[in-house]
Design an enzyme around this catalytic site. Structure first.
Site, PDB file in Angstrom:
ATOM      1  N   CYS A   1      53.293 125.541   7.024  1.00  0.00           N
ATOM      2  CA  CYS A   1      54.166 126.450   6.281  1.00  0.00           C
ATOM      3  C   CYS A   1      55.633 126.045   6.478  1.00  0.00           C
ATOM      4  CB  CYS A   1      53.952 127.880   6.768  1.00  0.00           C
ATOM      5  SG  CYS A   1      54.914 129.096   5.824  1.00  0.00           S
TER       6      CYS A   1
ATOM      7  N   ASP B   1      57.989 128.020   6.956  1.00  0.00           N
ATOM      8  CA  ASP B   1      58.614 129.010   7.844  1.00  0.00           C
ATOM      9  C   ASP B   1      59.432 128.311   8.939  1.00  0.00           C
ATOM     10  OD1 ASP B   1      58.931 130.923  10.064  1.00  0.00           O
ATOM     11  OD2 ASP B   1      57.658 132.221   8.839  1.00  0.00           O
TER      12      ASP B   1
ATOM     13  N   ARG C   1      60.256 129.140  11.752  1.00  0.00           N
ATOM     14  CA  ARG C   1      59.821 129.329  13.144  1.00  0.00           C
ATOM     15  C   ARG C   1      58.662 128.415  13.524  1.00  0.00           C
ATOM     16  NH1 ARG C   1      58.643 135.489  12.162  1.00  0.00           N
ATOM     17  NH2 ARG C   1      57.755 134.442  10.354  1.00  0.00           N
TER      18      ARG C   1
ATOM     19  N   HIS D   1      49.964 130.186  10.035  1.00  0.00           N
ATOM     20  CA  HIS D   1      50.535 130.937  11.167  1.00  0.00           C
ATOM     21  C   HIS D   1      50.423 132.432  10.904  1.00  0.00           C
ATOM     22  CE1 HIS D   1      54.477 132.120   9.335  1.00  0.00           C
ATOM     23  NE2 HIS D   1      54.131 131.144   8.516  1.00  0.00           N
TER      24      HIS D   1
ATOM     25  N   CYS E   1      52.628 135.307   8.414  1.00  0.00           N
ATOM     26  CA  CYS E   1      53.181 134.415   7.396  1.00  0.00           C
ATOM     27  C   CYS E   1      53.701 135.255   6.223  1.00  0.00           C
ATOM     28  CB  CYS E   1      52.101 133.449   6.923  1.00  0.00           C
ATOM     29  SG  CYS E   1      52.659 132.336   5.621  1.00  0.00           S
TER      30      CYS E   1
HETATM   31 CO    CO Z   1      54.408 131.141   6.512  1.00  0.00          CO
END
Ligand code: CO
Length: 208
Positions: free
Chosen positions: A41, A43, A45, A97, A100
């Site tokens: 992803c 993302d 993080r 994750h 998400c």
């Molecule tokens: Co995500």
């Protein structure tokens, strides 16, 4: 974050690397030979290399919203083709994750404009596994289970590609479904039974 800081960080990074190995960049520029294709992803993080503890050159990385492998997405399909057929990676990893944002957005009935067709792929995963998901009462539990099932379905999409099917026949590739738990930092192997999945889908999707 101050953008200028990034350039001073970069200078420090070069210095640190050269301090350990004066040929570091010379070797890095000579070519890549990664053994893993990681699809994760976007993302901020979930930083691929850091959570796996790997160095530049070790993993070929593709990231998008909710680690998707849509069959008609030229971007991810090109990445898989290049990594599997040219770089000859030995492992393909789909890493989702928990918590998400993409998966969460797909669970809500909201018109998100240009994101709609992308998130619809996740809604399709929900529809495929509706009977299992509908009996989960806890919202967070349901959400996290959809994250796992989405990883599984994206692995199936990887298995459907001609490049991966060919590599599987030559027994030189393994597909893995993982989830990164943001709450604990733990990387979890979902241990998806691909033999069983392949048995079920091979008849329909076989290309070789
Ligand atoms: Co995500």
């Amino acid at each position: 974050m101050n953008i200028e800081e990034i350039f001073s960080n970069n200078k420090k990074w070069i210095k640190d690397r050269l301090h350990i190995d004066e040929n570091y960049f010379k070797n890095l520029s000579s070519g890549q030979n990664p053994e893993i294709l990681y699809i994760g992803c976007s993302d901020s993080r979930v930083s691929a290399e850091e959570l796996m503890g790997v160095q530049p050159g070790e993993v070929f990385v593709h990231r998008n919203i909710a680690n998707m492998v849509p069959n008609t997405d030229l971007n991810v399909m090109s990445v898989i083709n290049y990594a599997v057929s040219h770089l000859k990676v030995k492992h393909v990893v789909i890493c989702g994750h928990y918590y998400c944002g993409g998966v969460k957005a797909a669970m809500q009935s909201e018109d998100l404009g240009i994101l709609n067709p992308w998130l619809r792929n996740i809604r399709d995963v929900y529809r495929l596994h509706k009977s299992e998901l509908d009996i989960i009462v806890c919202k967070d539990e349901k959400y996290n289970r959809l994250v796992e099932l989405n990883v599984q379905e994206q692995c199936v999409n990887v298995l459907k590609t001609a490049d991966v099917q060919k590599a599987l026949l030559e027994k030189c590739i393994t597909v893995h479904g993982w989830v990164f738990d943001i709450h604990s930092g733990e990387l979890i192997d979902l241990k998806i039974d691909f033999e069983k999945i392949l048995e079920d889908i091979r008849e329909i999707y076989r290309l070789h």
